[in-house]
Motif scaffolding. Structure first.
Motif, short mmCIF file in Angstrom:
data_model
loop_
_atom_site.label_atom_id
_atom_site.label_comp_id
_atom_site.label_asym_id
_atom_site.label_seq_id
_atom_site.Cartn_x
_atom_site.Cartn_y
_atom_site.Cartn_z
N UNK A 137 0.84 -1.20 0.00
CA UNK A 137 0.00 0.00 0.00
C UNK A 137 0.87 1.25 0.00
N UNK A 138 1.70 1.44 -1.03
CA UNK A 138 2.58 2.61 -1.06
C UNK A 138 1.78 3.89 -1.24
N UNK A 188 5.25 8.69 -13.11
CA UNK A 188 6.23 7.99 -12.28
C UNK A 188 5.70 6.58 -12.02
N UNK A 189 6.56 5.59 -12.13
CA UNK A 189 6.15 4.21 -11.86
C UNK A 189 7.26 3.48 -11.12
N UNK A 190 6.87 2.70 -10.12
CA UNK A 190 7.81 1.85 -9.37
C UNK A 190 7.55 0.41 -9.77
N UNK A 191 8.57 -0.27 -10.29
CA UNK A 191 8.42 -1.64 -10.78
C UNK A 191 8.91 -2.64 -9.74
N UNK A 192 8.17 -3.77 -9.66
CA UNK A 192 8.48 -4.82 -8.70
C UNK A 192 8.62 -6.16 -9.40
N UNK A 203 -2.67 -1.17 -9.24
CA UNK A 203 -3.62 -1.96 -10.02
C UNK A 203 -2.89 -2.84 -11.04
N UNK A 204 -1.91 -2.28 -11.75
CA UNK A 204 -1.20 -3.07 -12.77
C UNK A 204 -0.36 -4.17 -12.13
N UNK A 205 0.20 -3.91 -10.97
CA UNK A 205 0.95 -4.95 -10.26
C UNK A 205 0.04 -6.07 -9.82
N UNK A 206 -1.11 -5.72 -9.26
CA UNK A 206 -2.05 -6.74 -8.79
C UNK A 206 -2.58 -7.59 -9.94
N UNK A 207 -2.82 -6.97 -11.09
CA UNK A 207 -3.29 -7.73 -12.24
C UNK A 207 -2.24 -8.73 -12.71
N UNK A 241 7.87 -8.63 -14.10
CA UNK A 241 7.75 -7.39 -13.35
C UNK A 241 6.44 -6.70 -13.68
N UNK A 242 6.03 -5.82 -12.80
CA UNK A 242 4.85 -4.98 -13.05
C UNK A 242 4.94 -3.78 -12.11
N UNK A 243 4.26 -2.68 -12.46
CA UNK A 243 4.44 -1.45 -11.71
C UNK A 243 3.28 -1.06 -10.80
N UNK A 244 3.63 -0.23 -9.84
CA UNK A 244 2.67 0.64 -9.16
C UNK A 244 2.88 2.03 -9.75
N UNK A 245 1.80 2.71 -10.11
CA UNK A 245 1.91 4.00 -10.79
C UNK A 245 1.52 5.15 -9.86
N UNK A 246 2.31 6.20 -9.89
CA UNK A 246 2.06 7.38 -9.06
C UNK A 246 0.75 8.02 -9.47
N UNK A 247 -0.13 8.26 -8.49
CA UNK A 247 -1.41 8.89 -8.80
C UNK A 247 -1.63 10.18 -8.02
N UNK A 248 -0.53 10.76 -7.50
CA UNK A 248 -0.62 12.05 -6.85
C UNK A 248 -0.33 13.18 -7.82
N UNK A 249 -0.14 14.37 -7.32
CA UNK A 249 0.16 15.52 -8.18
C UNK A 249 1.61 15.44 -8.63
#
Length: 384
Positions: free
Chosen positions: A157-158, A256-260, A164-168, A240-248
């Motif tokens: 929960x960063x 911005x995307x963090x890949x795991x 969403x893309x990581x979970x998919x 791998x798959x990312x979590x994508x930044x959804x802030x300002x």
């Protein structure tokens, strides 16, 4: 000492990280001597992160004292809090060290605490800055989160990131991406001594005749293999798959995307790299300046020796040791071969239309990549 204090003391012995994090930020500490970058907006973001960090810690402690989790899982939960709110965690550690040092020398810790505030600001994401990475003691932080510790996918929960893309990809391997640094499977511990036939059996590979050059050949639990295992060019890329930044995002960043890295067998994800895409309209930063800023950031917290390695007119790598092996596209290959000199590697990609302008910036935790591969390899060979 009452029962609760005994439990806390025992837990602290299990996780040194918790001991370093118990001195959290007080609102009054954001006042006093002016700190560059500590704007009202920054203060607001830091206060929110501090409150969430305390809540995260308390949730872990409550679960431990309620015997809902073991001390091992408690330690992992504390690490997860540090990854979610690294600026507050780093400040807390710095503050404890400053207070302990002051107690020993019997001097006021004013200057040291001011340095801790600067660390707090540097580790916090600032959308007005052009480099969203921060490196401290060889630890990588991106977009305000840590990219260092293995985490459970179920509890990921960063803050300010949508996973969403990581979970998919965790649910459906077809959603995974196989990108960045490729390695021959035999560079990973426990696979090096295997013959090609035994290696194929260990990897539980699909029929190689059904693979193709672009998609490679799938394995049960070890990514995708490109090239025959009996050739030096055999290369594995992990899912791998990312979590994508959804802030300002501010004026510099388009995304911005963090890949795991995904481990289906354990349900864990390993931080791999962060990527920042730049807006074509952003005019305040040249490709050359971005490379210089990245080198400075990596040297300041990565141990020194980082320098540019130019691939072509549009691509530059930043590493502390020159690469010795490359693939057909002239990208670094086998970065996990011993002695594994590079723990962090940066990439700056310019736009093809105008190489003076940056297109994206990547910083990869290569140490995590190599250790992830070692874990998967160990799991496969242990089953034989």
């Amino acid at each position: 000492m009452n029962t609760l204090h005994q439990i806390i003391a025992r837990a602290v012995l299990t996780s040194a990280a918790f001991a370093a994090c118990t001195l959290t930020l007080k609102p009054s500490e954001l006042l006093g001597a002016p700190i560059e970058g500590l704007t009202p907006a920054a203060v607001k973001r830091i206060k929110a992160a501090n409150a969430n960090y305390k809540e995260c810690q308390q949730a872990a402690m409550t679960a431990l004292t309620s015997k809902l989790i073991s001390q091992v899982k408690f330690s992992a939960a504390v690490d997860a809090c540090r990854e979610r709110f690294p600026a507050i965690s780093l400040y807390s550690q710095c503050k404890r060290q400053a207070i302990d040092a002051a107690a020993m020398t019997k001097k006021e810790p004013t200057e040291a605490l001011t340095a801790c505030k600067r660390l707090l600001v540097s580790a916090s994401f600032d959308r007005e800055q052009s480099v969203p990475f921060f490196i401290n003691d060889k630890q990588l932080f991106f977009g305000g989160i840590g990219l260092n510790k293995v985490q459970s996918a179920a509890t990921m929960d960063p803050p300010n990131f949508d996973c969403d893309r990581l979970n998919k990809a965790i649910l459906n391997p077809l959603e995974s991406q196989y990108i960045l640094f490729g390695n021959h499977p035999k560079v990973f511990k426990s696979l090096g001594a295997l013959t090609p036939q035994n290696l194929m059996m260990a990897l539980q590979m699909e029929d190689q005749s059904k693979g193709d050059r672009k998609k490679g050949v799938g394995t049960a639990r070890f990514g995708r293999i490109f090239g025959g295992l009996d050739t030096p060019k055999a290369t594995v890329f992990f899912p791998t798959a990312p979590c994508d930044f959804d802030g300002q995002l501010g004026k510099a960043f388009a995304g911005l995307s963090a890949y795991y890295l995904i481990d289906k067998s354990t349900g864990d994800v390993t931080p791999y790299f962060g990527i920042a895409h730049y807006r074509p309209t952003f005019k305040d930063l040249s490709t050359k300046d971005l490379v210089s800023k990245l080198i400075e950031a990596m040297n300041s917290g990565g141990g020194g020796g980082y320098h540019a390695i130019i691939k072509n007119d549009t691509t530059a790598f930043v590493a502390n040791t020159d690469f010795s092996e490359f693939d057909d596209e002239k990208d670094p290959r086998n970065v996990c071969r011993d002695p594994r000199s590079n723990s962090l590697v940066g990439i700056v990609q310019a736009t093809k239309e105008n190489p003076a302008k940056p297109r994206y910036l990547v910083v990869a935790n290569v140490k995590n990549l190599c250790e992830y591969g070692d874990r998967l390899a160990a799991g496969l060979t242990a089953e034989k």
